[in-house]
Write a protein that holds these residues in place. Sequence first.
Motif, PDB file in Angstrom:
ATOM      1  N   LYS B 105       3.288  15.889  12.369  1.00 55.45           N
ATOM      2  CA  LYS B 105       2.468  15.597  11.190  1.00 55.45           C
ATOM      3  C   LYS B 105       3.189  15.818   9.868  1.00 55.45           C
ATOM      4  CE  LYS B 105      -0.460  13.811  11.871  1.00 55.45           C
ATOM      5  NZ  LYS B 105       0.070  12.986  13.011  1.00 55.45           N
ATOM      6  N   CYS B 109       2.978  13.121   6.799  1.00 55.86           N
ATOM      7  CA  CYS B 109       2.149  13.484   5.644  1.00 55.86           C
ATOM      8  C   CYS B 109       2.986  13.624   4.368  1.00 55.86           C
ATOM      9  CB  CYS B 109       1.377  14.777   5.921  1.00 55.86           C
ATOM     10  SG  CYS B 109       0.137  14.582   7.226  1.00 55.86           S
ATOM     11  N   VAL B 150      -6.289  17.807  16.433  1.00 53.65           N
ATOM     12  CA  VAL B 150      -5.963  18.502  15.192  1.00 53.65           C
ATOM     13  C   VAL B 150      -5.975  17.489  14.053  1.00 53.65           C
ATOM     14  CG1 VAL B 150      -4.272  19.916  13.995  1.00 53.65           C
ATOM     15  CG2 VAL B 150      -4.498  20.094  16.479  1.00 53.65           C
ATOM     16  N   THR B 152      -5.000  17.082  10.014  1.00 54.72           N
ATOM     17  CA  THR B 152      -4.123  17.804   9.085  1.00 54.72           C
ATOM     18  C   THR B 152      -4.214  17.246   7.668  1.00 54.72           C
ATOM     19  OG1 THR B 152      -2.270  16.352   9.703  1.00 54.72           O
ATOM     20  CG2 THR B 152      -2.479  18.434  10.893  1.00 54.72           C
ATOM     21  N   GLU B 178      -8.877  21.882  12.030  1.00 59.66           N
ATOM     22  CA  GLU B 178      -8.070  21.485  10.877  1.00 59.66           C
ATOM     23  C   GLU B 178      -6.981  22.516  10.648  1.00 59.66           C
ATOM     24  OE1 GLU B 178     -11.849  19.936   8.320  1.00 59.66           O
ATOM     25  OE2 GLU B 178      -9.991  20.232   7.184  1.00 59.66           O
ATOM     26  N   MET B 179      -5.804  22.039  10.278  1.00 55.89           N
ATOM     27  CA  MET B 179      -4.746  22.946   9.865  1.00 55.89           C
ATOM     28  C   MET B 179      -3.782  22.170   8.990  1.00 55.89           C
ATOM     29  SD  MET B 179      -2.762  23.415  13.576  1.00 55.89           S
ATOM     30  CE  MET B 179      -3.378  25.075  13.612  1.00 55.89           C
ATOM     31  N   SER B 180      -2.854  22.866   8.345  1.00 56.10           N
ATOM     32  CA  SER B 180      -1.888  22.166   7.498  1.00 56.10           C
ATOM     33  C   SER B 180      -0.889  21.442   8.397  1.00 56.10           C
ATOM     34  CB  SER B 180      -1.144  23.167   6.605  1.00 56.10           C
ATOM     35  OG  SER B 180      -0.168  23.857   7.364  1.00 56.10           O
ATOM     36  N   PRO B 181      -0.251  20.393   7.891  1.00 48.91           N
ATOM     37  CA  PRO B 181       0.761  19.687   8.685  1.00 48.91           C
ATOM     38  C   PRO B 181       1.858  20.626   9.193  1.00 48.91           C
ATOM     39  CG  PRO B 181       0.199  18.391   6.739  1.00 48.91           C
ATOM     40  CD  PRO B 181      -0.509  19.707   6.600  1.00 48.91           C
ATOM     41  N   GLU B 183       1.700  23.948   9.776  1.00 55.12           N
ATOM     42  CA  GLU B 183       1.191  24.839  10.831  1.00 55.12           C
ATOM     43  C   GLU B 183       1.096  24.076  12.148  1.00 55.12           C
ATOM     44  OE1 GLU B 183      -2.490  25.795   8.846  1.00 55.12           O
ATOM     45  OE2 GLU B 183      -1.972  27.929   8.745  1.00 55.12           O
ATOM     46  N   HIS B 184       0.634  22.821  12.029  1.00 57.49           N
ATOM     47  CA  HIS B 184       0.533  21.980  13.221  1.00 57.49           C
ATOM     48  C   HIS B 184       1.897  21.804  13.873  1.00 57.49           C
ATOM     49  CE1 HIS B 184       1.277  18.040  15.063  1.00 57.49           C
ATOM     50  NE2 HIS B 184       0.087  18.183  15.615  1.00 57.49           N
TER      51      HIS B 184
END
Lengths: 285, 285
Positions: B105, B109, B150, B152, B178-181, B183-184
């Motif tokens: 991701k 992103c 997930v 993102t 949901e998580m930040s790109p 963290e993913h």
Amino acid sequence: MNSPSPHLFDEVAIVGVGLIGGSIAAAVKQRGIARNIVGIGRNRERLEAAQKSGLVDIVSVDVAATGSSDLVVVCTPVDRIAADVRAIAGASRRKSIITDAGSVKGAICHDLHGGLRNNSTFIGSHPLAGSEKTGWEHAVADLFENRLCVITPCPEDDRETVQKVVHFWQALGMRTREMSPDEHDRALAITSHLPHAVAAALASMLDTETRDFAATGFRDTTRIAAGDPNIWTGIFLQNAVPVSKQIDVFIERLTRLRDLTSLQDSDGLHALLAEAREERQKLAE
Amino acid sequence: MNSPSPHLFDEVAIVGVGLIGGSIAAAVKQRGIARNIVGIGRNRERLEAAQKSGLVDIVSVDVAATGSSDLVVVCTPVDRIAADVRAIAGASRRKSIITDAGSVKGAICHDLHGGLRNNSTFIGSHPLAGSEKTGWEHAVADLFENRLCVITPCPEDDRETVQKVVHFWQALGMRTREMSPDEHDRALAITSHLPHAVAAALASMLDTETRDFAATGFRDTTRIAAGDPNIWTGIFLQNAVPVSKQIDVFIERLTRLRDLTSLQDSDGLHALLAEAREERQKLAE
């Protein structure tokens, strides 16, 4: 004229009636390989339960009960096998053949090099079969069918005795192959011990945050990390030199993959992954 | 009074009708999520076959055919997604939401940060589902059931749009998070990408002599090495920094196991293996 015995062996003793030992007993019984099956272990209660279930005919916590057996198969943990073989030889009242099912051969064969008492002979074996299950309750007679058994004689071992051991495993339905104890240990370090080390290291990478993400790929690659730590500590320590060496070779290969990734070397990485895929697809499955 | 549309979306376009894209189409159809399903790809013949099978309603090799869609899901290889998203935004004739199924991701992103044309919005997604199979012929409507997706979003993304994407995946039966790109990407580097690297390195350890010895343990630990080298080269390169870092962490752990083995540290080795087993057993299976 005496009828030849219908059995390959008169009496087979299994020392250590766990998953492997129990399955050997079940296969011997199912295939009529011996007239009598003796089960030896340390837990009288569990042995009697195994006997009650019909898995073995006679049980004892005393290794002297193997004295009447012409074939003894030692299925105890790898770090106990050599000592058990010596005790069995000491108790033998007939010219017995002793073999084992240990997944490490060099340490055992080198330890027992020099002969045993009472005309007993030890020929190392390693039947490549099993599952993560433990205990005689999970024993199955067909565990060995079409699986490979490696027999690891030393150069001075009597060929006739070696053949009897080979025929025993073949009678359980196994394919057989002879190699030196050291060649065996190298092959097993790569194909059996290293995967366990890798699975364990990978499983330990998870934490609370990442556990949710572990899908089929992670599960499959770490499945064998669920193996018994007692058994695997014994195996790694008994096969320490080959295992350490193969871990180092593996790390070199993984490092190469890491370097190709960091360097954004698309062609190099593709070639490495394609070669790995090809190698994996050669395995019949 | 107008009846509300029975569908979550009016028209869903799937760009890249492979295993994942095809399964999304099948699930959308089965669950009545959209009135119309458009399939976009590069191979007209395969697209027409997918259409004939009823998997998608309309097909085209021209991305302009997504112009009427209110949701577009990009299921092309990770290294093409960003470019595909831009092309889709350029062709959009309505305020469309674009998402994807890419397993990396951050790169996507960050590449698309800064807005898209024609009022399109991109919200990154990664549905954690699939198998080693490829091609729409293997698409199944229940591929996503109870699996994790997930999403993102970037901090500046409109919450209402993010919620629409979340609800889309939930409508396919997925759990969402949901998580930040970044963290993913770290979580996937550990739980998905690293296992592939490890499986590949392990598979490549075999040679003619040792291949016969590869039993269930080796097979399971290397199963995912049979993955498509095209797909995985793309994933490793797109997620290069987290993957390289996690390979290094993994090597540290494996090195510790090797050292405990060489040093014959029975207690230390047992503790390490027991911890790994505990971690593996926490995974529901």
